[in-house]
Design a protein around this motif. Structure first.
Motif, PDB file in Angstrom:
ATOM      1  N   LEU A 159       0.830  -1.210   0.000  1.00 49.25           N
ATOM      2  CA  LEU A 159       0.000   0.000   0.000  1.00 49.25           C
ATOM      3  C   LEU A 159       0.860   1.254   0.000  1.00 49.25           C
ATOM      4  O   LEU A 159       0.626   2.180  -0.796  1.00 49.25           O
ATOM      5  CB  LEU A 159      -0.929   0.001   1.214  1.00 49.25           C
ATOM      6  CG  LEU A 159      -1.755   1.285   1.416  1.00 49.25           C
ATOM      7  CD1 LEU A 159      -2.786   1.438   0.309  1.00 49.25           C
ATOM      8  CD2 LEU A 159      -2.413   1.303   2.780  1.00 49.25           C
ATOM      9  N   LEU A 160       1.856   1.302   0.879  1.00 47.21           N
ATOM     10  CA  LEU A 160       2.725   2.476   0.953  1.00 47.21           C
ATOM     11  C   LEU A 160       3.487   2.694  -0.349  1.00 47.21           C
ATOM     12  O   LEU A 160       3.666   3.826  -0.791  1.00 47.21           O
ATOM     13  CB  LEU A 160       3.701   2.332   2.126  1.00 47.21           C
ATOM     14  CG  LEU A 160       3.078   2.396   3.525  1.00 47.21           C
ATOM     15  CD1 LEU A 160       4.139   2.145   4.580  1.00 47.21           C
ATOM     16  CD2 LEU A 160       2.387   3.730   3.762  1.00 47.21           C
ATOM     17  N   GLU A 161       3.920   1.594  -0.964  1.00 47.83           N
ATOM     18  CA  GLU A 161       4.619   1.721  -2.245  1.00 47.83           C
ATOM     19  C   GLU A 161       3.715   2.327  -3.306  1.00 47.83           C
ATOM     20  O   GLU A 161       4.142   3.186  -4.092  1.00 47.83           O
ATOM     21  CB  GLU A 161       5.127   0.357  -2.707  1.00 47.83           C
ATOM     22  CG  GLU A 161       5.925   0.420  -4.001  1.00 47.83           C
ATOM     23  CD  GLU A 161       6.475  -0.928  -4.428  1.00 47.83           C
ATOM     24  OE1 GLU A 161       7.056  -1.004  -5.517  1.00 47.83           O
ATOM     25  OE2 GLU A 161       6.316  -1.901  -3.668  1.00 47.83           O
ATOM     26  N   LYS A 162       2.441   1.905  -3.318  1.00 49.13           N
ATOM     27  CA  LYS A 162       1.480   2.445  -4.289  1.00 49.13           C
ATOM     28  C   LYS A 162       1.253   3.940  -4.044  1.00 49.13           C
ATOM     29  O   LYS A 162       1.164   4.728  -4.994  1.00 49.13           O
ATOM     30  CB  LYS A 162       0.154   1.692  -4.186  1.00 49.13           C
ATOM     31  CG  LYS A 162       0.208   0.228  -4.587  1.00 49.13           C
ATOM     32  CD  LYS A 162       0.406   0.059  -6.078  1.00 49.13           C
ATOM     33  CE  LYS A 162       0.323  -1.406  -6.466  1.00 49.13           C
ATOM     34  NZ  LYS A 162       0.541  -1.611  -7.923  1.00 49.13           N
ATOM     35  N   ILE A 163       1.149   4.327  -2.783  1.00 52.02           N
ATOM     36  CA  ILE A 163       0.875   5.730  -2.461  1.00 52.02           C
ATOM     37  C   ILE A 163       2.088   6.600  -2.763  1.00 52.02           C
ATOM     38  O   ILE A 163       1.977   7.683  -3.337  1.00 52.02           O
ATOM     39  CB  ILE A 163       0.460   5.874  -0.978  1.00 52.02           C
ATOM     40  CG1 ILE A 163      -0.858   5.158  -0.716  1.00 52.02           C
ATOM     41  CG2 ILE A 163       0.337   7.346  -0.603  1.00 52.02           C
ATOM     42  CD1 ILE A 163      -1.267   5.142   0.736  1.00 52.02           C
ATOM     43  N   GLU A 219      -4.969   2.515  -5.358  1.00 51.83           N
ATOM     44  CA  GLU A 219      -5.291   3.780  -6.033  1.00 51.83           C
ATOM     45  C   GLU A 219      -5.854   4.793  -5.036  1.00 51.83           C
ATOM     46  O   GLU A 219      -6.732   4.478  -4.237  1.00 51.83           O
ATOM     47  CB  GLU A 219      -6.306   3.553  -7.141  1.00 51.83           C
ATOM     48  CG  GLU A 219      -6.724   4.826  -7.859  1.00 51.83           C
ATOM     49  CD  GLU A 219      -7.871   4.618  -8.823  1.00 51.83           C
ATOM     50  OE1 GLU A 219      -8.310   5.610  -9.452  1.00 51.83           O
ATOM     51  OE2 GLU A 219      -8.354   3.475  -8.939  1.00 51.83           O
ATOM     52  N   VAL A 220      -5.325   6.008  -5.070  1.00 51.30           N
ATOM     53  CA  VAL A 220      -5.852   7.089  -4.233  1.00 51.30           C
ATOM     54  C   VAL A 220      -7.113   7.609  -4.916  1.00 51.30           C
ATOM     55  O   VAL A 220      -7.054   8.194  -5.996  1.00 51.30           O
ATOM     56  CB  VAL A 220      -4.816   8.217  -4.067  1.00 51.30           C
ATOM     57  CG1 VAL A 220      -5.406   9.339  -3.222  1.00 51.30           C
ATOM     58  CG2 VAL A 220      -3.538   7.686  -3.460  1.00 51.30           C
ATOM     59  N   ILE A 221      -8.281   7.401  -4.273  1.00 50.84           N
ATOM     60  CA  ILE A 221      -9.535   7.761  -4.921  1.00 50.84           C
ATOM     61  C   ILE A 221     -10.177   9.017  -4.364  1.00 50.84           C
ATOM     62  O   ILE A 221     -11.103   9.563  -4.966  1.00 50.84           O
ATOM     63  CB  ILE A 221     -10.541   6.571  -4.851  1.00 50.84           C
ATOM     64  CG1 ILE A 221     -10.768   6.131  -3.410  1.00 50.84           C
ATOM     65  CG2 ILE A 221     -10.047   5.416  -5.683  1.00 50.84           C
ATOM     66  CD1 ILE A 221     -11.727   4.967  -3.283  1.00 50.84           C
TER      67      ILE A 221
END
Length: 225
Positions: A159-163, A219-221
């Motif tokens: 999750l942190l990597e995606k953000i 994905e940041v929605i």
């Protein structure tokens, strides 16, 4: 010519390794700033009784001041019952160990709750037995609560990597160039049969940036400052 090609390929490989290592380093650094991580939720209902249980790792004592304190494991149980004037006790098993807790009443949220320090449950479902405190006539209610997570839910690292690598402007403004040095609150949410992650970024001044992420893609929605 072959030597030039070999050098070129080596350069590409070294660049790729640098980028991977750099990305891992950023994720690792930001993981150290997480002062709360709610990683699992259990939900179950039996007629007029419902249980919402969750497992978190969070700092204790709990203060939103931009600094990460000592962390502890917390298993929290929230019971919704038809009679709020009654007292309730809940019994459940984690692995082979039995736990029994008296529930306190929250007059604002109108729910009964308790918390216990224990390791993260590995079971996909937990059965809670609800009894009325000091009652000999109440028939205990059994509620099987199922985990809403699963294999498709991103780990904290993923999750942190995606953000951190997100193209979202708010996320980039916080995490680009490793500028952020406050604390992060990461909470698994469940709504309409879908999981989300709430991420709260609190800087040293107490300013909070709120982000809502898809729990399966990262994905940041939605964002709010």
């Amino acid at each position: 010519m072959k030597k030039k090609i070999s050098v070129f390929i080596l350069a590409i490989c070294m660049t790729a390794l640098f980028l991977i290592a750099n990305g891992c380093s950023k994720t690792s650094d930001y993981k150290k700033l997480v002062s709360e991580f709610r990683s699992d939720i259990y939900i179950g209902t039996n007629e007029e009784y419902s249980v919402f249980a969750s497992f978190s790792q969070k700092e204790y004592p709990y203060t939103a001041d931009g600094n990460v304190g000592s962390m502890t494991n917390i298993f929290e149980i929230v019971l919704t019952a038809p009679q709020n004037t009654k007292g309730y006790t809940v019994t459940y098993f984690i692995g082979e160990k039995s736990y029994t807790s008296d529930l306190s009443f929250d007059s604002v949220k109108m729910v009964h709750y308790c918390s216990q320090s224990l390791e993260k449950p590995s079971a996909d479902e937990i059965t809670f037995t609800v009894s009325e405190t000091n009652s000999e006539t109440f028939t205990p209610v059994s509620i099987t609560a199922k985990s809403v997570g699963g294999a498709n839910i991103l780990s904290l690292d993923d999750l942190l990597e995606k953000i951190v690598t997100s193209s979202d402007e708010t996320a980039k403004s916080i995490f680009s160039d490793q500028k952020f040095s406050g604390e992060l609150y990461v909470r698994l949410l469940y709504d309409n049969d879908k999981c989300f992650y709430y991420v709260g970024a609190i800087d040293k001044s107490g300013k909070i940036t709120h982000m809502l992420c898809d729990a399966t893609t990262g994905e940041v929605i939605a964002t709010r400052k």
